[in-house]
Design a protein around this motif. Structure first.
Motif, short mmCIF file in Angstrom:
data_model
loop_
_atom_site.label_atom_id
_atom_site.label_comp_id
_atom_site.label_asym_id
_atom_site.label_seq_id
_atom_site.Cartn_x
_atom_site.Cartn_y
_atom_site.Cartn_z
N LEU A 284 -17.01 48.56 -27.54
CA LEU A 284 -16.60 49.68 -28.36
C LEU A 284 -15.97 50.70 -27.42
O LEU A 284 -16.59 51.07 -26.42
CB LEU A 284 -17.81 50.29 -29.07
N ARG A 285 -14.76 51.16 -27.73
CA ARG A 285 -14.04 52.04 -26.80
C ARG A 285 -13.52 53.26 -27.53
O ARG A 285 -12.91 53.15 -28.59
CB ARG A 285 -12.88 51.28 -26.14
N VAL A 286 -13.77 54.43 -26.95
CA VAL A 286 -13.24 55.68 -27.49
C VAL A 286 -11.90 55.96 -26.82
O VAL A 286 -11.80 56.00 -25.60
CB VAL A 286 -14.21 56.85 -27.25
N GLU A 287 -10.87 56.12 -27.65
CA GLU A 287 -9.54 56.40 -27.17
C GLU A 287 -9.10 57.77 -27.68
O GLU A 287 -9.83 58.42 -28.45
CB GLU A 287 -8.55 55.34 -27.66
N GLU A 288 -7.94 58.21 -27.28
CA GLU A 288 -7.41 59.47 -27.78
C GLU A 288 -7.21 59.36 -29.29
O GLU A 288 -6.43 58.56 -29.78
CB GLU A 288 -6.08 59.79 -27.11
N GLY A 289 -7.99 60.12 -30.05
CA GLY A 289 -7.83 60.16 -31.49
C GLY A 289 -8.48 59.04 -32.27
O GLY A 289 -8.25 58.92 -33.47
N GLY A 290 -9.33 58.21 -31.64
CA GLY A 290 -9.94 57.13 -32.39
C GLY A 290 -10.98 56.36 -31.61
O GLY A 290 -11.15 56.55 -30.41
#
Length: 232
Positions: A153-159
């Motif tokens: 699970l990865r948190v990216e810019e805006g999502g």
């Protein structure tokens, strides 16, 4: 823990809060009478009451909910890890997945808007886990998995996304991502072969068209006739 803080409450409890104000660690039950935090030269922390007596120290506390050795860090939650009382932050720092309160895990955008959230149920230790089978689940919850299978699970810019080992995204902000369509075989060069005509004549199939030129058309017709007659 960027943006977190420690506070000593009026009832004598020292607590550490994450960026959203949720307690991630505390010194113990209230009523200790603590009024001051003292850190010695040996690194030992103590809480003193108004008379200067030690009522708590780092060697006596029992209520600690800090990250475990295998806790997720940075922007990624991997298989076998649990997102408990801590946060994931995108590499650019604009997007944070963390607890809003004891029961909601929220994805915050750059302006603190809610981009996505998951309700964590009523378990004693709420959290989100990416199990060894790659399915994203709420701890202690009998509902179907939130998504998967995936490797992280990865948190990216805006999502926030669920990804396979090859980088394929299978889930984004709580919604499954459709599998890419299978590539179709390109049509053969020159298009489909036309049906051959019904005839009692012997057919001649030409495969060399290198001499197509008006001056040689009469010669080509003669050669074709000779070749057909030779096969009769």
């Amino acid at each position: 823990m960027d943006g977190g803080w420690a506070e000593l409450s009026e009832d004598g409890v020292l607590s550490v809060r994450n960026t959203h104000g949720v307690p991630v660690w505390s010194s113990g039950p209230s009523g200790s009478g603590a009024r001051r935090l003292v850190v010695g030269d040996d690194g030992r922390a103590e809480l003193h009451d108004e008379d200067g007596r030690s009522v708590w120290s780092t060697g006596t506390h029992t209520a600690c909910h800090g990250p475990t050795v295998d806790a997720p860090r940075g922007a990624v939650l991997r298989r076998g890890q649990t997102l408990g009382r801590h946060s994931l932050t995108s590499p650019d720092g604009s997007t944070v997945l963390g607890h809003w309160d004891e029961r909601r895990l929220v994805l915050f955008g750059a302006d603190q808007t809610w981009l996505w959230y998951a309700h964590l149920g009523e378990t004693a230790e709420p959290g989100l886990r990416l199990d060894e089978d790659g399915m994203l689940r709420v701890l202690g919850d009998d509902r179907p998995p939130l998504g998967g299978p995936a490797h992280e699970l990865r948190v990216e810019e805006g999502g926030v996304v669920l990804c396979r080992a090859d980088g394929t995204i299978v889930w984004r902000d709580g919604e499954p991502v459709a599998e890419p369509a299978a590539a179709t075989n390109p049509p053969a060069q020159g298009g489909p072969v036309k049906n051959l005509p019904d005839t009692d004549e012997t057919l001649l199939i030409r495969t060399d068209f290198s001499d197509l030129d008006p001056a040689s058309s009469t010669t080509n017709q003669a050669h074709s006739t000779e070749a057909r007659l030779a096969t009769d």
